[in-house]
Structure formats: structure tokens, C-alpha cells
Write an enzyme that holds these catalytic residues in place. Sequence first.
Site, PDB file in Angstrom:
ATOM      1  N   GLY A  38      33.693  44.210  36.782  1.00 19.03           N
ATOM      2  CA  GLY A  38      33.905  43.018  37.600  1.00 19.03           C
ATOM      3  C   GLY A  38      33.202  43.001  38.947  1.00 19.03           C
ATOM      4  O   GLY A  38      32.973  41.935  39.512  1.00 19.03           O
ATOM      5  N   ASP A  94      36.366  43.817  42.515  1.00 20.95           N
ATOM      6  CA  ASP A  94      36.368  42.357  42.591  1.00 20.95           C
ATOM      7  C   ASP A  94      37.699  41.819  43.111  1.00 20.95           C
ATOM      8  O   ASP A  94      37.728  40.957  43.984  1.00 20.95           O
ATOM      9  CB  ASP A  94      36.015  41.741  41.222  1.00 20.95           C
ATOM     10  N   ASP A  97      44.986  42.896  42.270  1.00 22.80           N
ATOM     11  CA  ASP A  97      46.052  42.119  41.630  1.00 22.80           C
ATOM     12  C   ASP A  97      47.353  42.910  41.811  1.00 22.80           C
ATOM     13  O   ASP A  97      48.005  42.788  42.846  1.00 22.80           O
ATOM     14  CB  ASP A  97      45.663  41.876  40.170  1.00 22.80           C
ATOM     15  N   LYS A 125      45.190  38.701  45.169  1.00 21.21           N
ATOM     16  CA  LYS A 125      46.124  37.677  44.689  1.00 21.21           C
ATOM     17  C   LYS A 125      47.431  37.777  45.443  1.00 21.21           C
ATOM     18  O   LYS A 125      47.975  38.876  45.612  1.00 21.21           O
ATOM     19  CB  LYS A 125      46.402  37.900  43.198  1.00 21.21           C
ATOM     20  N   PHE A 146      44.719  32.977  37.209  1.00 24.47           N
ATOM     21  CA  PHE A 146      43.692  33.818  36.613  1.00 24.47           C
ATOM     22  C   PHE A 146      42.328  33.273  37.000  1.00 24.47           C
ATOM     23  O   PHE A 146      41.999  32.127  36.719  1.00 24.47           O
ATOM     24  CB  PHE A 146      43.844  33.919  35.097  1.00 24.47           C
ATOM     25  N   ASP A 153      35.881  38.135  34.628  1.00 23.93           N
ATOM     26  CA  ASP A 153      35.781  37.588  33.272  1.00 23.93           C
ATOM     27  C   ASP A 153      37.137  37.251  32.688  1.00 23.93           C
ATOM     28  O   ASP A 153      38.179  37.720  33.160  1.00 23.93           O
ATOM     29  CB  ASP A 153      35.126  38.618  32.353  1.00 23.93           C
ATOM     30  N   ARG A 159      31.530  35.781  33.513  1.00 21.85           N
ATOM     31  CA  ARG A 159      31.180  36.618  34.668  1.00 21.85           C
ATOM     32  C   ARG A 159      29.994  36.058  35.436  1.00 21.85           C
ATOM     33  O   ARG A 159      29.807  36.338  36.607  1.00 21.85           O
ATOM     34  CB  ARG A 159      30.761  38.029  34.209  1.00 21.85           C
TER      35      ARG A 159
HETATM   36  P1  IMP Z   1      45.091  45.540  39.277  1.00 25.77           P
HETATM   37  O1  IMP Z   1      44.990  46.976  38.860  1.00 25.77           O
HETATM   38  O2  IMP Z   1      46.303  44.860  38.698  1.00 25.77           O
HETATM   39  O3  IMP Z   1      44.992  45.321  40.764  1.00 25.77           O
HETATM   40  O4  IMP Z   1      43.913  44.784  38.588  1.00 25.77           O
HETATM   41  C1  IMP Z   1      42.635  44.855  39.055  1.00 25.77           C
HETATM   42  C2  IMP Z   1      41.653  44.598  37.951  1.00 25.77           C
HETATM   43  O5  IMP Z   1      42.151  43.647  36.996  1.00 25.77           O
HETATM   44  C3  IMP Z   1      40.416  43.984  38.547  1.00 25.77           C
HETATM   45  O6  IMP Z   1      39.442  44.989  38.737  1.00 25.77           O
HETATM   46  C4  IMP Z   1      39.978  43.001  37.491  1.00 25.77           C
HETATM   47  O7  IMP Z   1      39.093  43.657  36.600  1.00 25.77           O
HETATM   48  C5  IMP Z   1      41.212  42.630  36.731  1.00 25.77           C
HETATM   49  N1  IMP Z   1      41.798  41.325  37.145  1.00 25.77           N
HETATM   50  C6  IMP Z   1      42.934  41.127  37.847  1.00 25.77           C
HETATM   51  N2  IMP Z   1      43.159  39.822  38.051  1.00 25.77           N
HETATM   52  C7  IMP Z   1      42.119  39.168  37.464  1.00 25.77           C
HETATM   53  C8  IMP Z   1      41.774  37.769  37.360  1.00 25.77           C
HETATM   54  O8  IMP Z   1      42.435  36.856  37.850  1.00 25.77           O
HETATM   55  N3  IMP Z   1      40.629  37.496  36.674  1.00 25.77           N
HETATM   56  C9  IMP Z   1      39.839  38.471  36.122  1.00 25.77           C
HETATM   57  N4  IMP Z   1      40.120  39.779  36.218  1.00 25.77           N
HETATM   58  C10 IMP Z   1      41.256  40.131  36.880  1.00 25.77           C
HETATM   59 MG    MG Z   2      38.074  45.389  37.209  1.00 23.30          MG
END
Ligand code: IMP
Ligand code: MG
Length: 188
Positions: A38, A94, A97, A125, A146, A153, A159
Amino acid sequence: MKILLTAEQLAEGISRLAQRVRDDVGRRPITVVGVLTGSIVLVSDLIRRLEGPVRVSMVWASSYRGATTTPGRLELRLDLLPDLAGQEVLLVDDIFDTGRTMEALVKELRCRGAKQVRSLVLLRKQGRSEVEIKPDFVGFDIPDAFAVGYGLDYNGAWRHLPYLAELEPADIHEERDSQIDSDGDSGT
Ligand code: IMP
Ligand code: MG
């Protein structure tokens, strides 16, 4: 799709991020560690605005499984990393979350003897974090939706969009139909 951030807004945000990183690190060399896949577009734009010495490396992380928008088990691959001993490391992803990816990666990079590990995300987010750590640099706070485009993606698609958009249910149908067409097995 609803546009969340235009290409111009993204470019301004990345210039601001680069400036803040240099204000913090000074002219010392920075080892940028991007998170595949990403962060590819972000890394390529960011490194060209980080004036002064920069090295680039990539790691791979994934917590999504195919056609879902909810995180699953986190998988990491770190075998492409150079020696980080004594380096000023900037981990670049990127989006933040739940924060689980960044938390795990910061921990891994610290174990490798970096002088300092800072973290940077283009997007965060709102109201989703499940971890104690916070990214050091955040480009934009976005609503809990999302997002796709500018490297992000859904199931491998979108992407390449130069802007950031919110995925809507009709887009999911469109993406699924295009997969069936390109697999050539839509023949019912
Ligand atoms: P986390 O570990 O929950 O913080 O997620 C981070 C990873 O999840 C990022 O590097 C993204 O690859 C993916 N991700 C989280 N939210 C989104 C979204 O809204 N769209 C696309 N990819 C996301
Ligand atoms: Mg990622």
C-alpha cells in the site's frame, strides 16, 4: 466512488509531511522503510521531497484477506531489510487503522538496533485504534470508511487511482464483475 482527497490535496499533504520529518531529523541520513504494497505511491512521492540523504528499503505486511474489508491475521516479511544498526529509520505506511501493523513493525525495527524508529502514515482512520502507540507523523485524519486509491486497494484493485476515494457498495460489485470477466469464467 466518493472522493475523499484529490491528487492536489495529497501532494500538499506529502510536502507538509516531508518538511515535518526534516524539521525533526535534520540533515542526517534517513532510512525509509516502506510497507508493501500500500505505501508504494506514497514512498515514491515522499522520498523525492525529503531533501538530504535518504536510503529506501521495503518490508511486506498484510492483514486483509481477499474480498473483505476487515482485518485478519497479520503476516510480516522482513527479509529485504538492510542492516539498520545506528540508522534513523522512518517507517512509512499508507494507513493507520487498528494500528496493529505499525505496532508490530516498529517493535521489529527497534530490535534491529536502529538509533531511532519514527513512524509516518499518510492516513489515520478515526476511532479505530486498538494499540498504545501513535504514529509520529500523520498526513490526514479520515472518517471510518474503506478507502482506495493512491496505493490503497480493495482485493488488489484501485491502487493506481491518483486520488483517494471511499469504496461504496456499487464499486464492490463492479470490482467483482471485472474479476469474473478477466478470469474468463463468467460463462453461465
Ligand atoms: P492496521 O494494522 O489495522 O492498522 O491496518 C493497516 C493496514 O491495513 C494498512 O497497511 C492497509 O494495507 C490496510 N488497510 C486498512 N484500512 C484500509 C482501507 O481503508 N483501505 C485499504 N487498505 C486498508
Ligand atoms: Mg498495508
